[in-house]
Design an enzyme around this catalytic site. Structure first.
Site, mmCIF file in Angstrom:
data_model
loop_
_atom_site.group_PDB
_atom_site.id
_atom_site.type_symbol
_atom_site.label_atom_id
_atom_site.label_comp_id
_atom_site.label_asym_id
_atom_site.label_seq_id
_atom_site.Cartn_x
_atom_site.Cartn_y
_atom_site.Cartn_z
ATOM 1 N N HIS A 133 6.497 10.565 8.927
ATOM 2 C CA HIS A 133 5.987 9.980 7.690
ATOM 3 C C HIS A 133 6.938 8.846 7.284
ATOM 4 O O HIS A 133 7.549 8.873 6.216
ATOM 5 C CB HIS A 133 5.860 11.054 6.605
ATOM 6 C CG HIS A 133 4.957 10.677 5.472
ATOM 7 N ND1 HIS A 133 3.907 11.474 5.049
ATOM 8 C CD2 HIS A 133 4.946 9.601 4.655
ATOM 9 C CE1 HIS A 133 3.301 10.903 4.023
ATOM 10 N NE2 HIS A 133 3.917 9.751 3.765
ATOM 11 N N GLU A 178 -0.602 8.015 8.556
ATOM 12 C CA GLU A 178 -1.018 6.634 8.265
ATOM 13 C C GLU A 178 -0.346 5.598 9.158
ATOM 14 O O GLU A 178 0.370 4.715 8.669
ATOM 15 C CB GLU A 178 -0.746 6.301 6.788
ATOM 16 C CG GLU A 178 -1.456 7.227 5.811
ATOM 17 C CD GLU A 178 -1.239 6.822 4.342
ATOM 18 O OE1 GLU A 178 -0.352 6.008 4.056
ATOM 19 O OE2 GLU A 178 -1.985 7.327 3.478
ATOM 20 N N TYR A 307 -7.734 6.897 -1.203
ATOM 21 C CA TYR A 307 -7.439 6.713 -2.622
ATOM 22 C C TYR A 307 -8.465 5.849 -3.333
ATOM 23 O O TYR A 307 -8.706 5.999 -4.503
ATOM 24 C CB TYR A 307 -6.064 6.065 -2.788
ATOM 25 C CG TYR A 307 -4.907 6.951 -2.373
ATOM 26 C CD1 TYR A 307 -4.253 7.742 -3.310
ATOM 27 C CD2 TYR A 307 -4.477 7.015 -1.052
ATOM 28 C CE1 TYR A 307 -3.197 8.566 -2.954
ATOM 29 C CE2 TYR A 307 -3.420 7.836 -0.678
ATOM 30 C CZ TYR A 307 -2.788 8.614 -1.634
ATOM 31 O OH TYR A 307 -1.757 9.437 -1.264
HETATM 32 C C1 JJW Z 1 -1.545 -0.644 1.172
HETATM 33 C C2 JJW Z 1 0.274 -3.625 0.159
HETATM 34 C C3 JJW Z 1 -2.132 -5.582 1.623
HETATM 35 C C4 JJW Z 1 1.139 6.788 0.117
HETATM 36 C C5 JJW Z 1 -0.542 -1.404 0.610
HETATM 37 C C6 JJW Z 1 0.516 -0.788 -0.048
HETATM 38 C C7 JJW Z 1 -0.241 -5.044 0.315
HETATM 39 C C8 JJW Z 1 -2.723 -5.587 2.999
HETATM 40 C C9 JJW Z 1 0.302 6.130 -0.939
HETATM 41 N N1 JJW Z 1 0.374 7.268 1.233
HETATM 42 O O1 JJW Z 1 2.969 7.725 -1.090
HETATM 43 C C10 JJW Z 1 -1.517 0.727 1.060
HETATM 44 N N2 JJW Z 1 -0.169 4.879 -0.342
HETATM 45 O O2 JJW Z 1 3.504 8.530 1.350
HETATM 46 C C11 JJW Z 1 1.305 8.035 1.990
HETATM 47 N N3 JJW Z 1 -1.218 4.836 0.444
HETATM 48 O O3 JJW Z 1 -0.658 -2.768 0.737
HETATM 49 C C12 JJW Z 1 2.189 8.715 0.981
HETATM 50 N N4 JJW Z 1 -1.427 3.576 0.803
HETATM 51 O O4 JJW Z 1 -0.767 -5.241 1.600
HETATM 52 C C13 JJW Z 1 1.832 8.014 -0.344
HETATM 53 C C14 JJW Z 1 0.552 0.589 -0.160
HETATM 54 C C15 JJW Z 1 -0.466 1.353 0.394
HETATM 55 C C16 JJW Z 1 -0.495 2.808 0.266
HETATM 56 C C17 JJW Z 1 0.331 3.629 -0.471
#
Ligand code: JJW
Length: 463
Positions: A133, A178, A307
């Site tokens: 992770h 992810e 989400y």
């Molecule tokens: C995309 C930032 C655009 C976490 C993102 C930033 C700008 C392309 C929550 N999932 O804390 C997605 N989370 O550790 C795992 N899911 O783009 C767990 N997706 O770029 C949670 C953040 C995320 C994001 C954050």
């Protein structure tokens, strides 16, 4: 005479709609909650390095203390028991097990997770362990990290070392969390560690993440003696069209390949989405003979993280697949603190699609949740009505998917505790339990109490 409020009635009927043996869980991840980054032989990870780099993380926040979970495991498991959880999803910090990424094993790292797992089992909570992770050992990043094919082999070695110790006890194994985020945010736009900004590197890293997953599968299974299931968790942000113009439908298809099929298709179908590299205007990653077979070995379940959704509007000329025009904000829609639209139907339709188009045998929702600006007044309660509604609406969405045949076997809310939200530091609170970072006090939020009640009602209905 007893009175039953309307919302309690709703909750009771909701509880009844979930199938037998549905698993009620909550999720966390090592770097986001543990702290103790310099203890018991842990080596540095890319997130320690990234957080220490000025300008990368909100107010320079890092995971050195986080929720101090490393020292408060027993208290945190007691909270899980109070919630009535049937499962807990946590992650194992690779740099605690192999401080240099490969080679010397640090048994104190394994001891920590062994004790966590044994305590969970003693309380009747099924342990779901994520092996990666996002906290890659820095020593491996120094050799190119996921851009280097060798990291995939290092991951498989690490996975086997953990499975050798815990393969008789962990109920669910998740290889990667992810990988889209690890690849694209880590190596493409640089928003996450290690902060590389090179889109071709993101594609290459993505391939090595997939290969690492595929190489790890048999090496985990070789040590599973308790019938545990082995899978992977992917994140999905389903795309919806802003209109019905042909260029919108074209861009939507390109967005879908980039956002939701880049990792899914290789794992389930053994091939990258058609024209994906072309629509990114990149070279194919370094795929070697046999890679796609390794990557597409059967999994026991798919972990689904969701989400929000994206709304796409087509533009001319066709944009790169990762630069499609997103429509936001949508008038009258509601948004969380992350700037993510609350759209429960996205989860519902996603689960149905995964069932119908990908024929997956088992699905778990391994993350779903919301960040809001919670306020604690020093008392016994934290009122979080918007998170409570988000939770309720997404669970209703899951029920609709199950009614359509989607084989959803469990739900893990993100997150058990407020924690370190990566580049957002401690500024975004996702917990169903509030954490006061000054005192490390935990207070179950209203959403957590509601979730506990729902689980209780579900159990009464099963009895
Ligand atoms: C995309 C930032 C655009 C976490 C993102 C930033 C700008 C392309 C929550 N999932 O804390 C997605 N989370 O550790 C795992 N899911 O783009 C767990 N997706 O770029 C949670 C953040 C995320 C994001 C954050």
């Amino acid at each position: 005479m007893t009175t039953t409020s309307n919302s309690e009635q709703t909750q009771l009927s909701l509880a009844k709609l979930f199938p037998t043996n549905f698993l009620w869980g909550a999720a966390t991840a090592s770097y986001q909650i543990e702290g103790a980054t310099h203890e018991d032989g842990r080596g540095p990870s890319i997130w320690d390095t990234f957080a220490a780099t000025p300008g990368k993380v909100y107010q320079g926040h890092n995971g050195d203390v986080a929720d101090d979970h490393y020292h408060r495991v027993d208290e945190d498991i007691a909270l899980m028991t109070r919630l009535g959880l049937g499962a807990y999803r946590f992650s194992i910090a690779w740099p605690r097990i192999l401080p240099q990424g490969r080679g010397d094993v640090n048994s104190r790292g394994l001891d920590f997770y062994e004790r966590l797992v044994d305590t969970l089992l003693s309380k009747g909570i099924q342990p779901f362990a994520t092996l990666y992770h996002w906290d890659l050992p820095q020593a491996l990043e120094d050799k190119g990290g996921w851009r280097n094919r060798e990291t995939a082999y290092a991951f498989a070695e690490y996975a086997e070392i953990v499975a050798r110790r815990l393969g008789d006890r962990v109920a669910g194994w998740i290889t990667l969390n992810e990988p889209w985020c690890s690849a694209y945010l880590g190596y493409g736009n640089g928003v996450h560690a290690p902060g590389v900004q090179d889109r071709q590197s993101a594609l290459d890293a993505g391939h090595h993440l997939l290969l690492g997953h595929g190489l790890a599968l048999p090496r985990i299974r070789a040590h599973v003696t308790n019938g545990a299931q082995v899978g992977i968790t992917l994140n999905f942000t389903p795309g919806y069209p802003a209109d019905d113009r042909p260029e919108t439908l074209r861009d939507l298809a390109h967005y879908d390949a980039f956002s939701d099929r880049w990792f899914l298709d290789p794992i389930v179908r053994g091939s990258y989405p058609e024209d994906f590299f072309k629509n990114m205007a990149l070279q194919a990653p370094p795929i070697e003979d046999g890679d796609m077979e390794i990557i597409s070995a059967p999994i026991d379940f798919l972990g689904v993280n969701n989400y929000t959704r994206s709304v796409i509007r087509g533009t001319e000329p066709a944009p790169l697949a990762d630069a499609c025009q997103l429509v936001a904000p949508i008038p009258s829609a509601s948004y969380t603190e992350m700037g993510w639209e609350v759209y429960p139907n996205a989860l519902s339709e996603l689960l149905i699609r995964l069932h119908k188009e990908y024929a997956l045998p088992k699905l778990y929702v391994t993350e779903n949740g919301s960040a809001f600006r919670d306020q604690w007044d020093g008392g016994q309660h934290v009122h979080d009505p918007r998170r409570l509604s988000y939770l309720q609406e997404h669970l209703q969405g899951i029920v609709r998917a199950i009614e359509q045949g989607a084989p959803v076997q469990g739900y893990f809310t993100w997150s058990l505790l407020d924690n370190y939200e990566w580049a957002e530091g401690y500024s975004k609170r996702f917990g169903i339990i509030y954490v006061d970072y000054d005192s490390q006090r935990r207070i179950i939020k209203d959403s957590g109490l509601w979730y506990a009640d729902l689980i209780q009602k579900y159990k009464e209905g099963q009895a």
